[in-house]
Design a protein around this motif. Structure first.
Motif, PDB file in Angstrom:
ATOM      1  N   LEU A  49       0.841  -1.199   0.000  1.00 32.96           N
ATOM      2  CA  LEU A  49       0.000   0.000   0.000  1.00 32.96           C
ATOM      3  C   LEU A  49       0.874   1.247   0.000  1.00 32.96           C
ATOM      4  CD1 LEU A  49      -2.880  -0.846   2.528  1.00 32.96           C
ATOM      5  CD2 LEU A  49      -3.051  -0.627   0.053  1.00 32.96           C
ATOM      6  N   CYS A  50       1.939   1.212   0.790  1.00 34.82           N
ATOM      7  CA  CYS A  50       2.901   2.322   0.825  1.00 34.82           C
ATOM      8  C   CYS A  50       3.528   2.502  -0.552  1.00 34.82           C
ATOM      9  CB  CYS A  50       3.994   2.072   1.856  1.00 34.82           C
ATOM     10  SG  CYS A  50       3.432   1.993   3.567  1.00 34.82           S
ATOM     11  N   LYS A  51       3.911   1.381  -1.156  1.00 35.02           N
ATOM     12  CA  LYS A  51       4.542   1.419  -2.480  1.00 35.02           C
ATOM     13  C   LYS A  51       3.657   2.151  -3.475  1.00 35.02           C
ATOM     14  CE  LYS A  51       6.206  -1.700  -6.143  1.00 35.02           C
ATOM     15  NZ  LYS A  51       7.464  -1.047  -6.437  1.00 35.02           N
ATOM     16  N   LYS A  52       2.367   1.781  -3.525  1.00 37.57           N
ATOM     17  CA  LYS A  52       1.443   2.423  -4.459  1.00 37.57           C
ATOM     18  C   LYS A  52       1.315   3.917  -4.168  1.00 37.57           C
ATOM     19  CE  LYS A  52      -1.401  -1.608  -5.453  1.00 37.57           C
ATOM     20  NZ  LYS A  52      -2.736  -2.211  -5.352  1.00 37.57           N
ATOM     21  N   ARG A  53       1.196   4.254  -2.891  1.00 38.45           N
ATOM     22  CA  ARG A  53       1.015   5.654  -2.491  1.00 38.45           C
ATOM     23  C   ARG A  53       2.251   6.498  -2.820  1.00 38.45           C
ATOM     24  NH1 ARG A  53       0.743   4.755   2.405  1.00 38.45           N
ATOM     25  NH2 ARG A  53      -1.420   4.082   2.427  1.00 38.45           N
ATOM     26  N   ILE A  54       3.426   5.966  -2.510  1.00 34.56           N
ATOM     27  CA  ILE A  54       4.689   6.677  -2.744  1.00 34.56           C
ATOM     28  C   ILE A  54       4.906   6.892  -4.244  1.00 34.56           C
ATOM     29  CG2 ILE A  54       7.205   6.465  -2.602  1.00 34.56           C
ATOM     30  CD1 ILE A  54       6.658   4.979   0.139  1.00 34.56           C
ATOM     31  N   VAL A  90       9.902  16.210  -5.625  1.00 34.47           N
ATOM     32  CA  VAL A  90       9.374  14.857  -5.467  1.00 34.47           C
ATOM     33  C   VAL A  90       9.321  14.490  -3.980  1.00 34.47           C
ATOM     34  CG1 VAL A  90       9.707  12.415  -6.014  1.00 34.47           C
ATOM     35  CG2 VAL A  90      10.196  14.161  -7.752  1.00 34.47           C
ATOM     36  N   LYS A  91      10.365  14.821  -3.243  1.00 35.17           N
ATOM     37  CA  LYS A  91      10.389  14.513  -1.815  1.00 35.17           C
ATOM     38  C   LYS A  91       9.252  15.225  -1.082  1.00 35.17           C
ATOM     39  CE  LYS A  91      15.332  13.585  -1.486  1.00 35.17           C
ATOM     40  NZ  LYS A  91      16.607  13.972  -0.852  1.00 35.17           N
ATOM     41  N   LYS A  92       8.954  16.452  -1.472  1.00 34.47           N
ATOM     42  CA  LYS A  92       7.848  17.195  -0.865  1.00 34.47           C
ATOM     43  C   LYS A  92       6.512  16.525  -1.162  1.00 34.47           C
ATOM     44  CE  LYS A  92      10.064  21.749  -0.883  1.00 34.47           C
ATOM     45  NZ  LYS A  92      10.061  23.093  -1.515  1.00 34.47           N
ATOM     46  N   ALA A  93       6.329  16.052  -2.379  1.00 38.18           N
ATOM     47  CA  ALA A  93       5.086  15.376  -2.763  1.00 38.18           C
ATOM     48  C   ALA A  93       4.912  14.077  -1.990  1.00 38.18           C
ATOM     49  CB  ALA A  93       5.067  15.111  -4.269  1.00 38.18           C
ATOM     50  N   VAL A  94       5.996  13.335  -1.815  1.00 36.25           N
ATOM     51  CA  VAL A  94       5.943  12.073  -1.074  1.00 36.25           C
ATOM     52  C   VAL A  94       5.657  12.345   0.407  1.00 36.25           C
ATOM     53  CG1 VAL A  94       7.345  10.115  -0.305  1.00 36.25           C
ATOM     54  CG2 VAL A  94       7.382  10.809  -2.709  1.00 36.25           C
ATOM     55  N   ALA A  95       6.265  13.362   0.963  1.00 36.33           N
ATOM     56  CA  ALA A  95       6.011  13.720   2.364  1.00 36.33           C
ATOM     57  C   ALA A  95       4.569  14.162   2.561  1.00 36.33           C
ATOM     58  CB  ALA A  95       6.977  14.818   2.811  1.00 36.33           C
ATOM     59  N   LYS A  96       3.990  14.790   1.560  1.00 36.58           N
ATOM     60  CA  LYS A  96       2.613  15.279   1.647  1.00 36.58           C
ATOM     61  C   LYS A  96       1.613  14.135   1.790  1.00 36.58           C
ATOM     62  CE  LYS A  96      -0.456  18.528   1.602  1.00 36.58           C
ATOM     63  NZ  LYS A  96      -0.768  19.041   2.908  1.00 36.58           N
ATOM     64  N   VAL A  97       1.963  12.947   1.312  1.00 32.77           N
ATOM     65  CA  VAL A  97       1.070  11.792   1.454  1.00 32.77           C
ATOM     66  C   VAL A  97       1.413  10.951   2.684  1.00 32.77           C
ATOM     67  CG1 VAL A  97       0.459  11.701  -0.993  1.00 32.77           C
ATOM     68  CG2 VAL A  97       2.379  10.315  -0.151  1.00 32.77           C
ATOM     69  N   THR A 107       4.203  15.835   7.759  1.00 32.53           N
ATOM     70  CA  THR A 107       3.620  16.428   8.961  1.00 32.53           C
ATOM     71  C   THR A 107       2.961  15.313   9.765  1.00 32.53           C
ATOM     72  OG1 THR A 107       1.481  16.843   7.923  1.00 32.53           O
ATOM     73  CG2 THR A 107       3.147  18.601   7.734  1.00 32.53           C
ATOM     74  N   THR A 108       2.776  15.542  11.035  1.00 35.92           N
ATOM     75  CA  THR A 108       2.106  14.561  11.896  1.00 35.92           C
ATOM     76  C   THR A 108       0.700  14.303  11.376  1.00 35.92           C
ATOM     77  OG1 THR A 108       3.411  15.289  13.782  1.00 35.92           O
ATOM     78  CG2 THR A 108       1.402  14.061  14.266  1.00 35.92           C
ATOM     79  N   GLU A 109       0.039  15.347  10.918  1.00 39.02           N
ATOM     80  CA  GLU A 109      -1.316  15.208  10.366  1.00 39.02           C
ATOM     81  C   GLU A 109      -1.330  14.286   9.154  1.00 39.02           C
ATOM     82  OE1 GLU A 109      -3.496  18.410   7.986  1.00 39.02           O
ATOM     83  OE2 GLU A 109      -4.335  18.632  10.002  1.00 39.02           O
ATOM     84  N   ASP A 110      -0.387  14.462   8.233  1.00 41.56           N
ATOM     85  CA  ASP A 110      -0.322  13.605   7.039  1.00 41.56           C
ATOM     86  C   ASP A 110       0.054  12.171   7.411  1.00 41.56           C
ATOM     87  OD1 ASP A 110      -1.061  15.642   5.282  1.00 41.56           O
ATOM     88  OD2 ASP A 110       1.018  16.251   4.932  1.00 41.56           O
ATOM     89  N   TYR A 111       0.981  12.007   8.348  1.00 39.67           N
ATOM     90  CA  TYR A 111       1.397  10.677   8.793  1.00 39.67           C
ATOM     91  C   TYR A 111       0.225   9.936   9.432  1.00 39.67           C
ATOM     92  CZ  TYR A 111       3.698   7.060  11.585  1.00 39.67           C
ATOM     93  OH  TYR A 111       4.057   5.867  12.151  1.00 39.67           O
ATOM     94  N   ASP A 112      -0.543  10.644  10.256  1.00 43.67           N
ATOM     95  CA  ASP A 112      -1.666  10.026  10.968  1.00 43.67           C
ATOM     96  C   ASP A 112      -2.780   9.568  10.036  1.00 43.67           C
ATOM     97  OD1 ASP A 112      -0.377  10.317  13.395  1.00 43.67           O
ATOM     98  OD2 ASP A 112      -1.442  12.164  13.942  1.00 43.67           O
ATOM     99  N   CYS A 117      -1.444  -0.416   8.790  1.00 42.39           N
ATOM    100  CA  CYS A 117      -0.279  -1.235   8.437  1.00 42.39           C
ATOM    101  C   CYS A 117       0.848  -0.396   7.849  1.00 42.39           C
ATOM    102  CB  CYS A 117      -0.672  -2.347   7.474  1.00 42.39           C
ATOM    103  SG  CYS A 117      -1.075  -1.784   5.811  1.00 42.39           S
ATOM    104  N   CYS A 118       0.532   0.837   7.475  1.00 42.38           N
ATOM    105  CA  CYS A 118       1.525   1.712   6.836  1.00 42.38           C
ATOM    106  C   CYS A 118       2.260   2.594   7.835  1.00 42.38           C
ATOM    107  CB  CYS A 118       0.840   2.586   5.794  1.00 42.38           C
ATOM    108  SG  CYS A 118       0.081   1.646   4.462  1.00 42.38           S
ATOM    109  N   LEU A 119       1.856   2.564   9.115  1.00 39.77           N
ATOM    110  CA  LEU A 119       2.488   3.409  10.121  1.00 39.77           C
ATOM    111  C   LEU A 119       3.857   2.849  10.475  1.00 39.77           C
ATOM    112  CD1 LEU A 119      -0.609   4.143  12.383  1.00 39.77           C
ATOM    113  CD2 LEU A 119       0.428   5.661  10.679  1.00 39.77           C
ATOM    114  N   TYR A 120       4.882   3.414   9.912  1.00 37.12           N
ATOM    115  CA  TYR A 120       6.268   2.990  10.108  1.00 37.12           C
ATOM    116  C   TYR A 120       6.819   3.694  11.354  1.00 37.12           C
ATOM    117  CZ  TYR A 120       6.700   7.438   7.714  1.00 37.12           C
ATOM    118  OH  TYR A 120       6.551   8.744   7.357  1.00 37.12           O
TER     119      TYR A 120
END
Length: 123
Positions: A49-54, A90-97, A107-112, A117-120
């Motif tokens: 799931l992370c792979k697809k999102r990233i 690209v790094k900013k876009a990946v961090a945004k998701v 951000t904590t909001e985006d991570y949450d 299963c994706c919470l690393y």
């Protein structure tokens, strides 16, 4: 004698002017941009799931030609058109998701918002 000195001076000036690049700094940096620049960067994640999102986030940036994230190594391999984007974009876009990179943290909001299963483990 003045004509000889003037002629020699003119010759020196002419020869030195031919060896100089008259493009501005902006033009020189633009000329050096690679249309198929290859990069590898670390991106945190856990699963497919992370792979697809990233990968989807990377492809959302104009100029990204290829984006492949490896689940085991956490390495995102990219091919970019540097005339259209940068690795930092690209790094900013990946961090945004919700995925931390080596340079840009989500951000904590985006991570949450990530699936359970994706919470690393965040560093």
């Amino acid at each position: 004698m003045k004509n000889i000195l003037f002629g020699m001076l003119l010759l020196v000036v002419t020869l030195s002017a031919q060896g100089q690049d008259t493009r501005s700094g902006a033009e020189l940096s633009e000329a050096k941009k690679n249309k198929n620049a290859k990069y590898t960067t670390e991106v945190n994640g856990n699963c497919d799931l992370c792979k697809k999102r990233i990968e989807k986030a990377a492809f959302s940036v104009a100029g990204v030609k290829s984006a492949i994230w490896d689940v085991d190594t956490h390495q995102l391999s990219l091919i970019l058109n540097e005339e259209k984007t940068t690795l930092l974009d690209v790094k900013k876009a990946v961090a945004k998701v919700g995925h931390d990179t080596d340079e840009v943290k989500a951000t904590t909001e985006d991570y949450d918002k990530l699936h359970g299963c994706c919470l690393y483990d965040r560093k």
